[in-house]
Design a protein around this motif. Structure first.
Motif, PDB file in Angstrom:
ATOM      1  N   ASN A 165      -6.536 -27.473 -33.569  1.00  0.00           N
ATOM      2  CA  ASN A 165      -6.634 -26.074 -33.987  1.00  0.00           C
ATOM      3  C   ASN A 165      -6.515 -25.786 -35.478  1.00  0.00           C
ATOM      4  O   ASN A 165      -6.591 -24.624 -35.887  1.00  0.00           O
ATOM      5  N   TYR A 166      -6.354 -26.795 -36.345  1.00  0.00           N
ATOM      6  CA  TYR A 166      -6.172 -26.485 -37.766  1.00  0.00           C
ATOM      7  C   TYR A 166      -7.375 -25.753 -38.356  1.00  0.00           C
ATOM      8  O   TYR A 166      -7.234 -24.907 -39.236  1.00  0.00           O
ATOM      9  N   ARG A 167      -8.580 -26.095 -37.880  1.00  0.00           N
ATOM     10  CA  ARG A 167      -9.765 -25.436 -38.432  1.00  0.00           C
ATOM     11  C   ARG A 167      -9.778 -23.941 -38.106  1.00  0.00           C
ATOM     12  O   ARG A 167     -10.543 -23.179 -38.702  1.00  0.00           O
ATOM     13  N   PHE A 168      -8.928 -23.509 -37.152  1.00  0.00           N
ATOM     14  CA  PHE A 168      -8.826 -22.097 -36.806  1.00  0.00           C
ATOM     15  C   PHE A 168      -7.738 -21.380 -37.609  1.00  0.00           C
ATOM     16  O   PHE A 168      -7.574 -20.167 -37.450  1.00  0.00           O
ATOM     17  N   ARG A 169      -7.005 -22.089 -38.435  1.00  0.00           N
ATOM     18  CA  ARG A 169      -6.015 -21.411 -39.279  1.00  0.00           C
ATOM     19  C   ARG A 169      -6.745 -20.520 -40.283  1.00  0.00           C
ATOM     20  O   ARG A 169      -7.651 -20.989 -40.984  1.00  0.00           O
ATOM     21  N   PRO A 170      -6.373 -19.249 -40.368  1.00  0.00           N
ATOM     22  CA  PRO A 170      -7.144 -18.334 -41.217  1.00  0.00           C
ATOM     23  C   PRO A 170      -7.269 -18.772 -42.675  1.00  0.00           C
ATOM     24  O   PRO A 170      -8.299 -18.524 -43.302  1.00  0.00           O
ATOM     25  N   HIS A 171      -6.254 -19.441 -43.237  1.00  0.00           N
ATOM     26  CA  HIS A 171      -6.377 -19.864 -44.629  1.00  0.00           C
ATOM     27  C   HIS A 171      -7.377 -21.014 -44.761  1.00  0.00           C
ATOM     28  O   HIS A 171      -8.144 -21.057 -45.738  1.00  0.00           O
ATOM     29  N   TYR A 172      -7.414 -21.926 -43.792  1.00  0.00           N
ATOM     30  CA  TYR A 172      -8.422 -22.981 -43.824  1.00  0.00           C
ATOM     31  C   TYR A 172      -9.817 -22.409 -43.590  1.00  0.00           C
ATOM     32  O   TYR A 172     -10.793 -22.843 -44.205  1.00  0.00           O
ATOM     33  N   ALA A 173      -9.918 -21.446 -42.689  1.00  0.00           N
ATOM     34  CA  ALA A 173     -11.213 -20.814 -42.417  1.00  0.00           C
ATOM     35  C   ALA A 173     -11.736 -20.094 -43.658  1.00  0.00           C
ATOM     36  O   ALA A 173     -12.943 -20.095 -43.942  1.00  0.00           O
ATOM     37  N   GLU A 174     -10.818 -19.488 -44.433  1.00  0.00           N
ATOM     38  CA  GLU A 174     -11.244 -18.804 -45.654  1.00  0.00           C
ATOM     39  C   GLU A 174     -11.739 -19.802 -46.704  1.00  0.00           C
ATOM     40  O   GLU A 174     -12.742 -19.546 -47.389  1.00  0.00           O
ATOM     41  N   VAL A 175     -11.066 -20.934 -46.830  1.00  0.00           N
ATOM     42  CA  VAL A 175     -11.547 -21.972 -47.750  1.00  0.00           C
ATOM     43  C   VAL A 175     -12.960 -22.401 -47.359  1.00  0.00           C
ATOM     44  O   VAL A 175     -13.855 -22.517 -48.211  1.00  0.00           O
ATOM     45  N   ARG A 176     -13.175 -22.636 -46.068  1.00  0.00           N
ATOM     46  CA  ARG A 176     -14.505 -23.034 -45.600  1.00  0.00           C
ATOM     47  C   ARG A 176     -15.544 -21.972 -45.944  1.00  0.00           C
ATOM     48  O   ARG A 176     -16.654 -22.280 -46.381  1.00  0.00           O
ATOM     49  N   GLN A 177     -15.165 -20.706 -45.788  1.00  0.00           N
ATOM     50  CA  GLN A 177     -16.085 -19.606 -46.102  1.00  0.00           C
ATOM     51  C   GLN A 177     -16.430 -19.586 -47.591  1.00  0.00           C
ATOM     52  O   GLN A 177     -17.596 -19.437 -47.965  1.00  0.00           O
ATOM     53  N   TRP A 178     -15.423 -19.752 -48.453  1.00  0.00           N
ATOM     54  CA  TRP A 178     -15.682 -19.746 -49.903  1.00  0.00           C
ATOM     55  C   TRP A 178     -16.612 -20.897 -50.291  1.00  0.00           C
ATOM     56  O   TRP A 178     -17.511 -20.724 -51.120  1.00  0.00           O
ATOM     57  N   ILE A 179     -16.392 -22.072 -49.690  1.00  0.00           N
ATOM     58  CA  ILE A 179     -17.263 -23.214 -49.985  1.00  0.00           C
ATOM     59  C   ILE A 179     -18.690 -22.907 -49.541  1.00  0.00           C
ATOM     60  O   ILE A 179     -19.659 -23.125 -50.289  1.00  0.00           O
ATOM     61  N   ASN A 180     -18.830 -22.377 -48.313  1.00  0.00           N
ATOM     62  CA  ASN A 180     -20.157 -22.089 -47.770  1.00  0.00           C
ATOM     63  C   ASN A 180     -20.876 -20.999 -48.547  1.00  0.00           C
ATOM     64  O   ASN A 180     -22.117 -20.977 -48.597  1.00  0.00           O
ATOM     65  N   GLU A 181     -20.120 -20.087 -49.164  1.00  0.00           N
ATOM     66  CA  GLU A 181     -20.718 -19.029 -49.976  1.00  0.00           C
ATOM     67  C   GLU A 181     -21.179 -19.536 -51.340  1.00  0.00           C
ATOM     68  O   GLU A 181     -21.775 -18.785 -52.112  1.00  0.00           O
ATOM     69  N   GLY A 182     -20.863 -20.796 -51.667  1.00  0.00           N
ATOM     70  CA  GLY A 182     -21.299 -21.372 -52.933  1.00  0.00           C
ATOM     71  C   GLY A 182     -20.468 -20.962 -54.130  1.00  0.00           C
ATOM     72  O   GLY A 182     -20.920 -21.104 -55.273  1.00  0.00           O
ATOM     73  N   ARG A 183     -19.250 -20.490 -53.904  1.00  0.00           N
ATOM     74  CA  ARG A 183     -18.436 -19.988 -55.027  1.00  0.00           C
ATOM     75  C   ARG A 183     -18.087 -21.079 -56.036  1.00  0.00           C
ATOM     76  O   ARG A 183     -17.849 -20.779 -57.207  1.00  0.00           O
ATOM     77  N   ILE A 184     -18.021 -22.334 -55.587  1.00  0.00           N
ATOM     78  CA  ILE A 184     -17.645 -23.399 -56.531  1.00  0.00           C
ATOM     79  C   ILE A 184     -18.808 -24.360 -56.789  1.00  0.00           C
ATOM     80  O   ILE A 184     -18.628 -25.362 -57.486  1.00  0.00           O
TER      81      ILE A 184
END
Length: 340
Positions: free
Chosen positions: A129-148
């Motif tokens: 379930n770690y991938r469902f932790r909201p802080h990990y999910a937000e990191v994944r979202q930022w990466i997918n959005e191309g922010r870095i």
């Protein structure tokens, strides 16, 4: 094609009434159209305590009896890892869909055999379930959005005093789960498998290139510290996983710090905060206690959604098999040998 489970109410049974079961039961209670009708544990008093707390009508001490009696749609297996495969097979023989606590089995070979045996008779999800932790999910979202930008280097550090305490005191995790002292594989198998799965969800498939693990606490049979070096299969970013669960001075519960360096910026997740190095004033802050429950609730909700809609589970048994293979390769590369 996966057939959706079109029933207004799904009947669910719980196998295992240990400490972690309360977080599962809270999660089940948050999903509409779910009726937890039975709970089973060899310790009947423990099962009755959970049943009374969560309004569960039936209590069993034998999973086979529960499956034969209750006409379940799904079972949540929250038992020690050695019992997972027999219970999953038993559930499949009754046509009952399964969500099973991690690790799926003690070894990759056992997991592969289990998956072959179950086939497509029932749906089979692993509670990783770690991938469902909201802080990990937000990191994944930022990466997918191309922010870095394009990923170049990732470092995830985990520290805790879970397995160590001042003289005369019992370490936190050994007080809660004393059997862990005798686990021949401890840090990676029991702990870092979570971070490995979360990294896979963020970065895609990974390969272990080198690993070094050690035992700093002589009271343990298994390893409690280590560094694992990996490489992203597509993209080639280097990934470092650095952990110690006998780190004096740290809290008893694990704390994570993640640094993701990209071609445009660097993302930092430091415990409960996420920010970009170029803009440290803008930070999102998370309630880690709430997020702990949220990851249980999120996985259970995804399991029910997959059953009802006939869609894949994010942590389907085939996906989780890749996490097990990654864990196994870390041990192989490290050459780890437990204490005699």
């Amino acid at each position: 094609m996966i057939e959706p489970l079109n029933k207004p109410t799904l009947r669910v049974g719980i196998a295992g009434a240990g400490a972690i079961s309360q977080f599962h039961l809270i999660g089940w209670g948050e999903v509409e159209g779910i009726d937890v009708v039975a709970i089973c544990d060899p310790d009947e008093a423990r099962a009755r305590e959970r049943a009374e707390a969560f309004g569960i009508p039936a209590v069993y001490t034998d999973v086979a009896e529960m499956l034969a009696t209750e006409s379940l749609d799904a079972i949540d297996i929250i038992t020690p890892v050695g019992s997972h495969a027999p219970l999953v097979r038993l559930a499949a023989d009754h046509g009952v869909h399964v969500v099973c606590q991690k690790p799926m089995t003690p070894t990759v070979a056992e997991a592969e055999a289990l998956i072959r045996d179950i086939g497509d008779r029932v749906r089979f999800c692993v509670h990783e379930n770690y991938r469902f932790r909201p802080h990990y999910a937000e990191v994944r979202q930022w990466i997918n959005e191309g922010r870095i930008g394009e990923l170049q280097h990732v470092r995830l550090t985990m520290r805790s005093a879970s397995m160590v305490a001042p003289e005369g005191e019992t370490p936190f995790l050994l007080g809660r789960q004393p059997y862990l002292a005798d686990f021949p594989r401890l840090l990676i198998f029991e702990m870092l498998i979570h971070q490995m799965d979360a990294l896979r969800a963020m970065l895609g498939e990974l390969d272990v290139t080198s690993a070094s693990v050690s035992r700093t606490n002589p009271a343990l049979k298994g390893e409690d510290a280590g560094v694992i070096l990996m490489r992203q299969r597509e993209g080639g970013a280097s990934v470092v996983l650095d952990a110690n669960i006998s780190a004096m001075g740290y809290p008893p519960l694990p704390t994570d710090r993640l640094e993701v360096i990209g071609s445009r910026d660097t993302l930092i997740m430091d415990r409960d905060e996420i920010y970009l190095v170029s803009d440290p004033e803008y930070r999102t802050k998370h309630d880690l206690k709430a997020n702990y429950q949220a990851c249980f609730s999120g996985l259970i909700a995804s399991f029910v959604k997959g059953l009802r809609e006939g869609t894949s589970f994010p942590t389907d048994r085939l996906d989780n098999l890749e996490t097990l293979r990654l864990m196994e390769s870390a041990y192989t590369v490290s050459g780890w040998k437990p204490a005699e």
